[in-house]
Scaffold this active site. Structure first.
Site, PDB file in Angstrom:
ATOM      1  N   ASN A 125      -1.068  -0.210 -11.110  1.00 18.37           N
ATOM      2  CA  ASN A 125      -1.684  -0.788 -12.316  1.00 18.37           C
ATOM      3  C   ASN A 125      -3.079  -0.245 -12.624  1.00 18.37           C
ATOM      4  O   ASN A 125      -3.433  -0.065 -13.786  1.00 18.37           O
ATOM      5  CB  ASN A 125      -1.679  -2.313 -12.253  1.00 18.37           C
ATOM      6  CG  ASN A 125      -2.501  -2.860 -11.126  1.00 18.37           C
ATOM      7  OD1 ASN A 125      -2.567  -2.277 -10.043  1.00 18.37           O
ATOM      8  ND2 ASN A 125      -3.156  -3.969 -11.356  1.00 18.37           N
ATOM      9  N   GLU A 167      -3.926  -7.070  -0.162  1.00 14.21           N
ATOM     10  CA  GLU A 167      -4.354  -7.570  -1.482  1.00 14.21           C
ATOM     11  C   GLU A 167      -3.093  -7.671  -2.330  1.00 14.21           C
ATOM     12  O   GLU A 167      -2.521  -6.655  -2.724  1.00 14.21           O
ATOM     13  CB  GLU A 167      -5.352  -6.607  -2.125  1.00 14.21           C
ATOM     14  CG  GLU A 167      -6.615  -6.385  -1.320  1.00 14.21           C
ATOM     15  CD  GLU A 167      -7.486  -7.615  -1.230  1.00 14.21           C
ATOM     16  OE1 GLU A 167      -7.337  -8.523  -2.070  1.00 14.21           O
ATOM     17  OE2 GLU A 167      -8.312  -7.683  -0.309  1.00 14.21           O
ATOM     18  N   GLU A 193     -11.735  -7.123   0.509  1.00 16.77           N
ATOM     19  CA  GLU A 193     -12.314  -5.804   0.299  1.00 16.77           C
ATOM     20  C   GLU A 193     -13.697  -6.015  -0.298  1.00 16.77           C
ATOM     21  O   GLU A 193     -14.123  -7.130  -0.530  1.00 16.77           O
ATOM     22  CB  GLU A 193     -11.423  -4.999  -0.663  1.00 16.77           C
ATOM     23  CG  GLU A 193     -10.035  -4.733  -0.098  1.00 16.77           C
ATOM     24  CD  GLU A 193      -9.184  -3.815  -0.965  1.00 16.77           C
ATOM     25  OE1 GLU A 193      -9.060  -4.078  -2.171  1.00 16.77           O
ATOM     26  OE2 GLU A 193      -8.650  -2.830  -0.418  1.00 16.77           O
TER      27      GLU A 193
HETATM   28  P1  NAD Z   1       4.530  -2.729  -4.906  1.00 17.26           P
HETATM   29  O1  NAD Z   1       4.339  -3.704  -3.816  1.00 17.26           O
HETATM   30  O2  NAD Z   1       5.890  -2.492  -5.431  1.00 17.26           O
HETATM   31  O3  NAD Z   1       3.999  -1.289  -4.473  1.00 17.26           O
HETATM   32  C1  NAD Z   1       2.676  -1.089  -4.001  1.00 17.26           C
HETATM   33  C2  NAD Z   1       2.678   0.130  -3.115  1.00 17.26           C
HETATM   34  O4  NAD Z   1       3.454  -0.148  -1.949  1.00 17.26           O
HETATM   35  C3  NAD Z   1       3.288   1.377  -3.749  1.00 17.26           C
HETATM   36  O5  NAD Z   1       2.560   2.510  -3.357  1.00 17.26           O
HETATM   37  C4  NAD Z   1       4.677   1.389  -3.150  1.00 17.26           C
HETATM   38  O6  NAD Z   1       5.255   2.667  -3.106  1.00 17.26           O
HETATM   39  C5  NAD Z   1       4.404   0.874  -1.754  1.00 17.26           C
HETATM   40  N1  NAD Z   1       5.565   0.309  -1.073  1.00 17.26           N
HETATM   41  C6  NAD Z   1       6.678  -0.228  -1.613  1.00 17.26           C
HETATM   42  N2  NAD Z   1       7.536  -0.601  -0.643  1.00 17.26           N
HETATM   43  C7  NAD Z   1       6.947  -0.312   0.530  1.00 17.26           C
HETATM   44  C8  NAD Z   1       7.331  -0.466   1.888  1.00 17.26           C
HETATM   45  N3  NAD Z   1       8.520  -0.974   2.234  1.00 17.26           N
HETATM   46  N4  NAD Z   1       6.471  -0.089   2.851  1.00 17.26           N
HETATM   47  C9  NAD Z   1       5.276   0.426   2.532  1.00 17.26           C
HETATM   48  N5  NAD Z   1       4.861   0.619   1.254  1.00 17.26           N
HETATM   49  C10 NAD Z   1       5.692   0.252   0.267  1.00 17.26           C
HETATM   50  O7  NAD Z   1       3.536  -3.181  -6.045  1.00 17.26           O
HETATM   51  P2  NAD Z   1       3.367  -2.528  -7.482  1.00 17.26           P
HETATM   52  O8  NAD Z   1       4.536  -2.933  -8.318  1.00 17.26           O
HETATM   53  O9  NAD Z   1       3.026  -1.084  -7.345  1.00 17.26           O
HETATM   54  O10 NAD Z   1       2.053  -3.260  -8.001  1.00 17.26           O
HETATM   55  C11 NAD Z   1       2.046  -4.487  -8.652  1.00 17.26           C
HETATM   56  C12 NAD Z   1       1.658  -5.593  -7.715  1.00 17.26           C
HETATM   57  O11 NAD Z   1       0.406  -5.311  -7.113  1.00 17.26           O
HETATM   58  C13 NAD Z   1       1.479  -6.912  -8.407  1.00 17.26           C
HETATM   59  O12 NAD Z   1       2.080  -7.913  -7.632  1.00 17.26           O
HETATM   60  C14 NAD Z   1      -0.029  -7.101  -8.451  1.00 17.26           C
HETATM   61  O13 NAD Z   1      -0.456  -8.435  -8.515  1.00 17.26           O
HETATM   62  C15 NAD Z   1      -0.427  -6.470  -7.179  1.00 17.26           C
HETATM   63  N6  NAD Z   1      -1.835  -6.089  -7.211  1.00 17.26           N
HETATM   64  C16 NAD Z   1      -2.712  -6.796  -6.440  1.00 17.26           C
HETATM   65  C17 NAD Z   1      -4.065  -6.481  -6.480  1.00 17.26           C
HETATM   66  C18 NAD Z   1      -5.077  -7.218  -5.647  1.00 17.26           C
HETATM   67  O14 NAD Z   1      -6.186  -6.745  -5.528  1.00 17.26           O
HETATM   68  N7  NAD Z   1      -4.737  -8.346  -5.056  1.00 17.26           N
HETATM   69  C19 NAD Z   1      -4.502  -5.449  -7.305  1.00 17.26           C
HETATM   70  C20 NAD Z   1      -3.566  -4.764  -8.082  1.00 17.26           C
HETATM   71  C21 NAD Z   1      -2.226  -5.087  -8.026  1.00 17.26           C
END
Ligand code: NAD
Length: 480
Positions: free
Chosen positions: A150, A248, A461
């Site tokens: 995002n 996070e 963080e």
């Molecule tokens: P996601 O969890 O699908 O993916 C995040 C990352 O994890 C990607 O690089 C993905 O390739 C990797 N990933 C996926 N499966 C994995 C696995 N089994 N093992 C290790 N890595 C793996 O999330 P997304 O769809 O990319 O992002 C959206 C989400 O992120 C939303 O839920 C949003 O709220 C959250 N987010 C949180 C923060 C925060 O600071 N708390 C900030 C931004 C986004």
């Protein structure tokens, strides 16, 4: 077609498999570049390079590490236009937003930790005349950093910069949905002369590359930002290996509006906290609770303002809401709008996919959507949608607002609008969230702790908290 490369041991290289994944431009729905489909072989190479580089980097004087970070920050600034355009094309966010928020913040992350490390100090504990204890803070080792789509470069660098500043070397994986600016960052690191192996970037799928990083037996800490379900999976692998974890995760943030607020300021900021980046910011306020006295007025004004938001080509200067990041996510958001209807929600505006013309005809667009009439406990109000969709709900008392705000499994950020200082303090004290914005939104001081409670994450963080995470404290006790 442009082929992204992995950045391993200071080189831009092909994945071991020689296989590539399609990278889509969400504004057009067309493939425009190729991403390495890396696997555990590439992670192993990256780990070996990082392990080797750690020997020197961990004892490189912090002043020297700082210089590298500041150089990277300056190069990001110099390449603002190029990086902003790349981010906008890769993610679908308005170019204006990438240029004003994402890329400047990526530079700021390197700048902040490049200078922050110079002021980072450890404690000493005197036992009067018996002994003195001092704490060494030593870099933990090779850090695994995994980030979401995002705010691609913004969040990627938010992990990498403190890790490098602290003396760790890094194996990092950006989201496979938005890999382009991480690739451009690797070119800038080469230009900055960052020693080989200090930062390694492996592109590819989460279950392959991410999983290989998380389960690598010699990577002792994982900094992850992404969805709660992924975080849970990562914790299940990393916790039994006793890895240090910073998670996070998702959110379902409340925006609580009291009748005495500065109305105009609240209205214009609520528009931003609802729909910026197509609502795809983990800090967006997607549940809006409004004191009943001003509910009808708010509803009318908010709908009117939302209808003025220009949805369209992210590269167009006038676009306020760009494309949703991917086809899958587009479908997920629309399925939640359908769910809201079945749960009895009334769509006040938006509610549909938007079809543009010409080269954007296959892009992923959704009208900014406001829904009312839902119970605060229904799935639409409990689950993270992560799109341009908000619900509005009236409340009568402070207790009722807090009860609804605190009712989800999440606890990332919250927003409160009131001119009553005592009330604001009371809400800040009682709300389940790691971040409380009073009369503002997304105002960030990088020194502050950043993170959530409950299912929104573990650890913080930001500021020295991140340097604490990437270092291990060691107590040394000297008998006098
Ligand atoms: P996601 O969890 O699908 O993916 C995040 C990352 O994890 C990607 O690089 C993905 O390739 C990797 N990933 C996926 N499966 C994995 C696995 N089994 N093992 C290790 N890595 C793996 O999330 P997304 O769809 O990319 O992002 C959206 C989400 O992120 C939303 O839920 C949003 O709220 C959250 N987010 C949180 C923060 C925060 O600071 N708390 C900030 C931004 C986004």
């Amino acid at each position: 077609m442009q082929q992204i490369k992995n950045y391993i041991n200071g080189q831009l290289i092909e994945p071991a498999s020689k296989a590539y994944l399609d990278n889509y431009n969400p504004a057009t729905g067309k493939v425009y570049s190729l991403i390495p489909d890396s696997d555990e072989k590439d992670v192993e190479l990256a780990y070996a390079a990082a392990k080797n580089a750690f020997k020197e980097w961990s004892i490189t004087p912090k002043e020297k590490r700082s210089q590298y970070l500041l150089k990277i920050a300056a190069l990001i600034e110099k390449n603002l236009d190029k990086l902003s355009l790349a981010e906008s094309i890769d993610n679908g966010k308005p170019l204006k937003l990438a240029k004003s928020i994402d890329i400047p913040r990526a530079a700021a992350n390197f700048h902040f930790y490049g200078t922050g490390i110079l002021h980072y100090a450890a404690h000493a504990h005197s036992m009067e005349e018996t002994a003195i204890n001092y704490t060494l803070r030593q870099p933990v080792g090779v850090a695994g950093c995994i980030s979401p789509w995002n705010l691609p470069l913004y969040l990627f660098t938010w992990k990498i910069a403190p890790a490098l500043a602290a003396g760790c070397t890094v194996v990092a994986k950006p989201s496979e949905v938005t890999p382009m600016t991480a690739f451009l960052l690797s070119e800038l690191c080469i230009e900055a002369g960052l020693p080989a192996g200090v930062l390694n970037i492996v592109h590819g799928l989460g279950p392959k590359v991410g999983n290989a990083i998380v389960s690598h037996k010699d990577i002792p800490l994982i900094s992850f930002t992404g969805g709660t379900a992924t975080g849970k999976h990562i914790a299940s692998i990393a916790a039994p290996m006793f890895k240090k974890l910073s998670l996070e995760l998702g959110g379902k943030n409340p925006n609580i509006i009291f009748a005495d607020c500065n109305y105009e300021k609240m209205l214009s900021t609520t528009l931003l906290s609802s729909f910026s980046n197509q609502g795809q910011i983990c800090l967006c306020g997607s549940r809006i609770f409004v004191e009943r006295k001003i509910y009808e007025k708010f509803k009318t004004d908010f709908i009117a303002k939302t209808k003025t938001l220009n949805v369209g080509d992210p590269l167009n200067e006038n676009t306020k809401v760009g494309a949703i990041v991917s086809k899958t996510h587009h479908e997920k958001i629309l399925s939640y709008i359908d769910l809201a209807k079945t749960e009895g929600g009334k769509i006040l505006c938006g509610g549909k996919a938007l079809k543009l013309n010409g080269e954007h005809a296959d892009g992923y667009y959704i009208e900014p959507t406001i829904i009312e009439g839902l119970d605060y406990k229904c799935r639409t109000n409990q689950e993270e949608i992560f799109g341009p969709v908000v619900t509005i709900t009236p409340f009568d008392t402070e207790e009722e607002a807090l009860k609804m705000a605190n009712s989800t499994i999440y606890g990332l950020a919250s927003i409160v609008w009131t001119e009553n200082l005592t009330l604001a303090h009371r809400i800040a004290n009682n709300i389940h969230a790691g971040i409380v914005w009073i009369n503002c939104w997304l105002l960030r001081d990088l020194r502050t702790p950043f993170g959530g409670v409950k299912a929104s994450g573990v650890g913080r963080e930001g500021g020295f908290e991140a340097l604490d995470f990437f270092t291990e404290p060691k107590n040394v006790c000297i008998k006098l």
